[in-house]
Design a protein around this motif. Structure first.
Motif, PDB file in Angstrom:
ATOM      1  N   MET A   1     -16.322 -18.249  48.348  1.00 36.04           N
ATOM      2  CA  MET A   1     -14.936 -17.670  48.689  1.00 36.04           C
ATOM      3  C   MET A   1     -15.115 -16.646  47.546  1.00 36.04           C
ATOM      4  N   GLU A   2     -14.387 -15.529  47.587  1.00 36.62           N
ATOM      5  CA  GLU A   2     -14.008 -14.455  46.773  1.00 36.62           C
ATOM      6  C   GLU A   2     -12.861 -14.709  45.837  1.00 36.62           C
ATOM      7  N   THR A   3     -12.944 -14.443  44.580  1.00 35.22           N
ATOM      8  CA  THR A   3     -11.757 -14.802  43.824  1.00 35.22           C
ATOM      9  C   THR A   3     -10.572 -14.472  44.464  1.00 35.22           C
ATOM     10  N   ILE A   4     -10.546 -13.263  44.729  1.00 34.76           N
ATOM     11  CA  ILE A   4      -9.200 -12.763  45.357  1.00 34.76           C
ATOM     12  C   ILE A   4      -8.486 -13.437  46.730  1.00 34.76           C
ATOM     13  N   ASP A   5      -9.665 -14.195  47.448  1.00 34.81           N
ATOM     14  CA  ASP A   5      -9.216 -15.159  48.420  1.00 34.81           C
ATOM     15  C   ASP A   5      -8.696 -16.444  47.739  1.00 34.81           C
TER      16      ASP A   5
ATOM     17  N   ILE B   1      -7.083 -16.672  45.126  1.00 37.73           N
ATOM     18  CA  ILE B   1      -5.643 -16.273  44.514  1.00 37.73           C
ATOM     19  C   ILE B   1      -4.720 -16.327  45.703  1.00 37.73           C
ATOM     20  N   LYS B   2      -5.066 -15.711  46.571  1.00 35.57           N
ATOM     21  CA  LYS B   2      -4.178 -15.460  47.955  1.00 35.57           C
ATOM     22  C   LYS B   2      -4.032 -16.739  48.636  1.00 35.57           C
ATOM     23  N   THR B   3      -4.776 -17.718  48.634  1.00 39.32           N
ATOM     24  CA  THR B   3      -4.693 -18.865  49.563  1.00 39.32           C
ATOM     25  C   THR B   3      -4.331 -20.041  48.662  1.00 39.32           C
ATOM     26  N   ARG B   4      -4.437 -19.944  47.273  1.00 47.47           N
ATOM     27  CA  ARG B   4      -3.987 -21.189  46.591  1.00 47.47           C
ATOM     28  C   ARG B   4      -2.517 -21.603  46.831  1.00 47.47           C
ATOM     29  N   TRP B   5      -2.296 -22.859  46.835  1.00 51.80           N
ATOM     30  CA  TRP B   5      -0.810 -23.458  47.139  1.00 51.80           C
ATOM     31  C   TRP B   5      -0.639 -24.772  46.555  1.00 51.80           C
ATOM     32  N   SER B   6       0.729 -25.000  46.306  1.00 56.66           N
ATOM     33  CA  SER B   6       0.835 -26.358  45.694  1.00 56.66           C
ATOM     34  C   SER B   6       0.800 -27.421  46.719  1.00 56.66           C
ATOM     35  N   ASN B   7       0.214 -28.259  46.713  1.00 54.88           N
ATOM     36  CA  ASN B   7      -0.231 -29.307  47.708  1.00 54.88           C
ATOM     37  C   ASN B   7       0.382 -30.799  47.315  1.00 54.88           C
TER      38      ASN B   7
ATOM     39  N   THR C   1      -9.356 -24.706  45.073  1.00 55.68           N
ATOM     40  CA  THR C   1      -9.158 -23.752  46.163  1.00 55.68           C
ATOM     41  C   THR C   1     -10.359 -23.554  46.672  1.00 55.68           C
ATOM     42  N   GLU C   2     -11.315 -22.872  46.073  1.00 55.11           N
ATOM     43  CA  GLU C   2     -12.764 -22.427  46.414  1.00 55.11           C
ATOM     44  C   GLU C   2     -13.096 -23.703  46.986  1.00 55.11           C
ATOM     45  N   LEU C   3     -13.291 -24.799  46.308  1.00 52.87           N
ATOM     46  CA  LEU C   3     -14.024 -25.910  46.719  1.00 52.87           C
ATOM     47  C   LEU C   3     -13.268 -26.675  48.119  1.00 52.87           C
TER      48      LEU C   3
ATOM     49  N   PRO D   1      -1.250 -25.643  54.843  1.00 58.01           N
ATOM     50  CA  PRO D   1      -0.563 -24.730  53.615  1.00 58.01           C
ATOM     51  C   PRO D   1       0.837 -24.336  54.047  1.00 58.01           C
ATOM     52  N   ARG D   2       1.860 -24.320  53.296  1.00 60.71           N
ATOM     53  CA  ARG D   2       3.164 -23.834  53.659  1.00 60.71           C
ATOM     54  C   ARG D   2       3.117 -22.306  53.262  1.00 60.71           C
ATOM     55  N   LYS D   3       3.961 -21.620  53.991  1.00 53.10           N
ATOM     56  CA  LYS D   3       4.001 -20.236  53.372  1.00 53.10           C
ATOM     57  C   LYS D   3       4.601 -20.147  52.058  1.00 53.10           C
ATOM     58  N   LYS D   4       3.912 -19.030  51.303  1.00 44.90           N
ATOM     59  CA  LYS D   4       4.514 -18.830  49.925  1.00 44.90           C
ATOM     60  C   LYS D   4       5.388 -18.125  49.933  1.00 44.90           C
ATOM     61  N   ILE D   5       6.541 -18.167  49.296  1.00 49.33           N
ATOM     62  CA  ILE D   5       7.725 -17.352  49.182  1.00 49.33           C
ATOM     63  C   ILE D   5       7.700 -16.629  47.916  1.00 49.33           C
ATOM     64  N   ARG D   6       7.262 -15.498  47.940  1.00 47.05           N
ATOM     65  CA  ARG D   6       6.905 -14.656  46.500  1.00 47.05           C
ATOM     66  C   ARG D   6       8.005 -13.510  46.524  1.00 47.05           C
ATOM     67  N   LYS D   7       8.313 -13.272  45.442  1.00 49.66           N
ATOM     68  CA  LYS D   7       9.365 -11.895  45.324  1.00 49.66           C
ATOM     69  C   LYS D   7       8.380 -10.785  45.487  1.00 49.66           C
ATOM     70  N   LYS D   8       8.948  -9.675  45.953  1.00 49.52           N
ATOM     71  CA  LYS D   8       8.072  -8.502  45.999  1.00 49.52           C
ATOM     72  C   LYS D   8       7.949  -7.938  44.534  1.00 49.52           C
ATOM     73  N   LEU D   9       6.825  -7.191  44.519  1.00 43.01           N
ATOM     74  CA  LEU D   9       6.312  -6.819  43.219  1.00 43.01           C
ATOM     75  C   LEU D   9       7.204  -5.608  42.698  1.00 43.01           C
TER      76      LEU D   9
END
Length: 187
Positions: free
Chosen positions: A1-5, A7-13, A128-130, A171-179
Protein backbone atom coordinates in the motif's frame (compact mmCIF):
# COMPACT_ATOMS: atom_id res chain seq x y z
CA UNK A 1 0.00 0.00 0.00
CA UNK A 2 1.28 3.46 -0.85
CA UNK A 3 1.61 5.96 2.00
CA UNK A 4 -1.07 8.20 0.49
CA UNK A 5 -3.47 5.24 0.46
CA UNK A 6 -2.83 4.64 4.17
CA UNK A 7 -3.50 8.31 4.89
CA UNK A 8 -6.74 8.30 2.91
CA UNK A 9 -8.06 4.98 4.26
CA UNK A 10 -6.98 5.16 7.92
CA UNK A 11 -9.94 5.39 10.26
CA UNK A 12 -10.70 5.00 13.95
CA UNK A 13 -11.87 1.45 14.50
CA UNK A 14 -14.15 0.56 17.43
CA UNK A 15 -14.96 -3.11 16.78
CA UNK A 16 -12.37 -5.85 16.58
CA UNK A 17 -12.21 -9.56 15.85
CA UNK A 18 -11.13 -11.91 18.60
CA UNK A 19 -7.85 -12.65 16.81
CA UNK A 20 -4.35 -12.15 18.15
CA UNK A 21 -1.81 -10.04 16.29
CA UNK A 22 1.60 -11.72 15.91
CA UNK A 23 4.33 -10.21 18.09
CA UNK A 24 6.54 -9.38 15.07
CA UNK A 25 3.67 -7.42 13.47
CA UNK A 26 3.17 -5.39 16.67
CA UNK A 27 6.90 -4.70 16.82
CA UNK A 28 6.86 -3.60 13.16
CA UNK A 29 4.13 -1.08 14.01
CA UNK A 30 6.06 0.13 17.08
CA UNK A 31 9.21 0.45 14.99
CA UNK A 32 7.38 2.75 12.56
CA UNK A 33 6.41 4.90 15.55
CA UNK A 34 10.01 4.90 16.74
CA UNK A 35 11.12 6.30 13.36
CA UNK A 36 8.95 9.42 13.65
CA UNK A 37 10.58 12.85 13.78
CA UNK A 38 10.89 14.38 17.23
CA UNK A 39 11.77 17.77 18.65
CA UNK A 40 15.55 17.96 19.07
CA UNK A 41 15.62 14.21 18.26
CA UNK A 42 14.56 13.47 21.87
CA UNK A 43 12.52 10.41 20.86
CA UNK A 44 10.47 10.75 24.06
CA UNK A 45 8.26 7.70 23.52
CA UNK A 46 8.18 4.60 25.63
CA UNK A 47 5.75 1.82 24.71
CA UNK A 48 4.14 -0.69 27.06
CA UNK A 49 2.31 -3.36 25.08
CA UNK A 50 -0.51 -4.86 27.14
CA UNK A 51 -2.55 -7.94 26.38
CA UNK A 52 -4.39 -10.49 28.49
CA UNK A 53 -4.33 -9.95 32.25
CA UNK A 54 -2.65 -6.53 32.28
CA UNK A 55 -5.01 -5.16 29.63
CA UNK A 56 -8.00 -6.58 31.52
CA UNK A 57 -6.77 -5.07 34.79
CA UNK A 58 -6.56 -1.64 33.13
CA UNK A 59 -10.07 -2.12 31.73
CA UNK A 60 -11.37 -2.97 35.20
CA UNK A 61 -9.70 0.12 36.67
CA UNK A 62 -11.43 2.26 34.05
CA UNK A 63 -14.80 0.61 34.66
CA UNK A 64 -14.51 1.14 38.42
CA UNK A 65 -13.66 4.81 37.81
CA UNK A 66 -16.87 5.23 35.79
CA UNK A 67 -18.90 4.04 38.77
CA UNK A 68 -17.06 6.41 41.10
CA UNK A 69 -17.70 9.61 39.13
CA UNK A 70 -20.68 11.45 40.58
CA UNK A 71 -19.31 14.91 41.34
CA UNK A 72 -20.57 17.47 38.77
CA UNK A 73 -17.30 19.43 38.78
CA UNK A 74 -15.33 16.26 38.09
CA UNK A 75 -17.68 15.34 35.24
CA UNK A 76 -17.09 18.82 33.77
CA UNK A 77 -13.33 18.32 34.12
CA UNK A 78 -13.15 14.93 32.43
CA UNK A 79 -16.20 14.98 30.22
CA UNK A 80 -19.17 12.70 30.46
CA UNK A 81 -18.34 9.36 32.12
CA UNK A 82 -19.89 7.60 29.10
CA UNK A 83 -16.67 8.32 27.21
CA UNK A 84 -14.67 6.39 29.79
CA UNK A 85 -17.23 3.58 29.84
CA UNK A 86 -17.27 3.28 26.04
CA UNK A 87 -13.47 3.26 25.87
CA UNK A 88 -13.18 0.62 28.61
CA UNK A 89 -15.64 -1.62 26.78
CA UNK A 90 -13.67 -1.24 23.55
CA UNK A 91 -10.36 -2.01 25.30
CA UNK A 92 -11.88 -5.16 26.77
CA UNK A 93 -12.63 -6.51 23.26
CA UNK A 94 -9.40 -5.53 21.48
CA UNK A 95 -6.36 -7.83 21.56
CA UNK A 96 -3.71 -5.12 22.11
CA UNK A 97 -3.55 -1.91 24.14
CA UNK A 98 -0.30 -0.01 23.73
CA UNK A 99 0.29 2.52 26.49
CA UNK A 100 2.44 5.42 25.39
CA UNK A 101 4.55 7.14 28.03
CA UNK A 102 7.01 10.01 28.02
CA UNK A 103 9.61 11.18 30.56
CA UNK A 104 8.30 13.55 33.23
CA UNK A 105 10.12 16.61 31.96
CA UNK A 106 8.00 19.78 32.10
CA UNK A 107 10.52 21.79 30.11
CA UNK A 108 9.96 19.50 27.11
CA UNK A 109 6.23 18.82 27.51
CA UNK A 110 5.04 20.68 24.41
CA UNK A 111 7.76 19.42 22.07
CA UNK A 112 7.42 15.88 23.38
CA UNK A 113 3.65 15.82 22.90
CA UNK A 114 3.95 17.12 19.34
CA UNK A 115 6.61 14.48 18.67
CA UNK A 116 4.37 11.79 20.15
CA UNK A 117 1.58 12.84 17.79
CA UNK A 118 3.87 12.09 14.86
CA UNK A 119 4.87 8.78 16.44
CA UNK A 120 1.25 7.72 16.97
CA UNK A 121 0.27 8.69 13.43
CA UNK A 122 3.14 6.63 12.02
CA UNK A 123 1.87 3.62 13.97
CA UNK A 124 -1.72 4.14 12.83
CA UNK A 125 -0.65 4.42 9.20
CA UNK A 126 1.50 1.28 9.41
CA UNK A 127 -1.37 -0.60 11.05
CA UNK A 128 -3.66 0.49 8.20
CA UNK A 129 -1.12 -0.72 5.65
CA UNK A 130 -1.09 -4.13 7.38
CA UNK A 131 -4.89 -4.41 7.51
CA UNK A 132 -4.99 -3.81 11.26
CA UNK A 133 -7.47 -1.42 12.84
CA UNK A 134 -6.32 1.21 15.29
CA UNK A 135 -7.87 3.64 17.73
CA UNK A 136 -5.95 6.38 19.49
CA UNK A 137 -7.46 6.94 22.94
CA UNK A 138 -7.08 9.64 25.54
CA UNK A 139 -9.40 8.29 28.25
CA UNK A 140 -6.48 6.44 29.87
CA UNK A 141 -5.38 9.77 31.37
CA UNK A 142 -8.38 9.72 33.74
CA UNK A 143 -6.83 6.75 35.52
CA UNK A 144 -3.20 7.67 34.84
CA UNK A 145 -1.91 7.11 38.38
CA UNK A 146 -3.53 3.69 38.61
CA UNK A 147 -2.15 2.64 35.20
CA UNK A 148 1.30 3.95 36.10
CA UNK A 149 1.21 1.77 39.21
CA UNK A 150 -0.04 -1.36 37.40
CA UNK A 151 2.66 -1.04 34.72
CA UNK A 152 5.38 0.01 37.18
CA UNK A 153 5.96 3.35 35.39
CA UNK A 154 5.10 5.86 38.10
CA UNK A 155 8.12 7.92 37.07
CA UNK A 156 6.71 8.64 33.58
CA UNK A 157 3.73 10.53 32.16
CA UNK A 158 1.05 8.41 30.50
CA UNK A 159 0.25 10.31 27.31
CA UNK A 160 -2.38 8.03 25.76
CA UNK A 161 -3.20 4.57 24.55
CA UNK A 162 -3.37 2.99 21.12
CA UNK A 163 -5.64 0.04 20.42
CA UNK A 164 -4.73 -2.47 17.71
CA UNK A 165 -6.76 -5.34 16.33
CA UNK A 166 -8.20 -6.83 13.18
CA UNK A 167 -11.31 -4.79 12.26
CA UNK A 168 -14.74 -6.36 12.66
CA UNK A 169 -16.66 -3.56 10.96
CA UNK A 170 -16.67 -1.67 7.69
CA UNK A 171 -14.95 1.72 7.68
CA UNK A 172 -17.27 4.63 8.36
CA UNK A 173 -17.16 7.59 6.03
CA UNK A 174 -14.79 10.21 7.38
CA UNK A 175 -16.31 13.61 7.88
CA UNK A 176 -13.61 16.16 7.27
CA UNK A 177 -13.73 19.90 6.92
CA UNK A 178 -12.87 21.24 3.50
CA UNK A 179 -9.30 22.50 3.12
CA UNK A 180 -10.55 25.94 2.02
CA UNK A 181 -12.36 26.28 5.39
CA UNK A 182 -9.21 25.82 7.42
CA UNK A 183 -6.46 27.61 5.56
CA UNK A 184 -5.52 30.89 4.00
CA UNK A 185 -2.68 32.29 1.94
CA UNK A 186 -0.87 35.41 3.14
CA UNK A 187 1.58 37.05 0.79
Amino acid sequence: METIDSIKTRWSNYKYKNKDIPKDVIEDILNCGRLAPSAKNRQPWYFVVTTGNTKNEITNIMLSEVGRITDKDEIKRIGHPCSLLSTARTIKKVPVLILIFRPNDKAWAKGDRLSLGACIENMCLKATELGIGSLWILDTVYVEKEIQKVTNHEDMELVCGLLLGYPDQKPRKKIRKKLKDMMEWQI
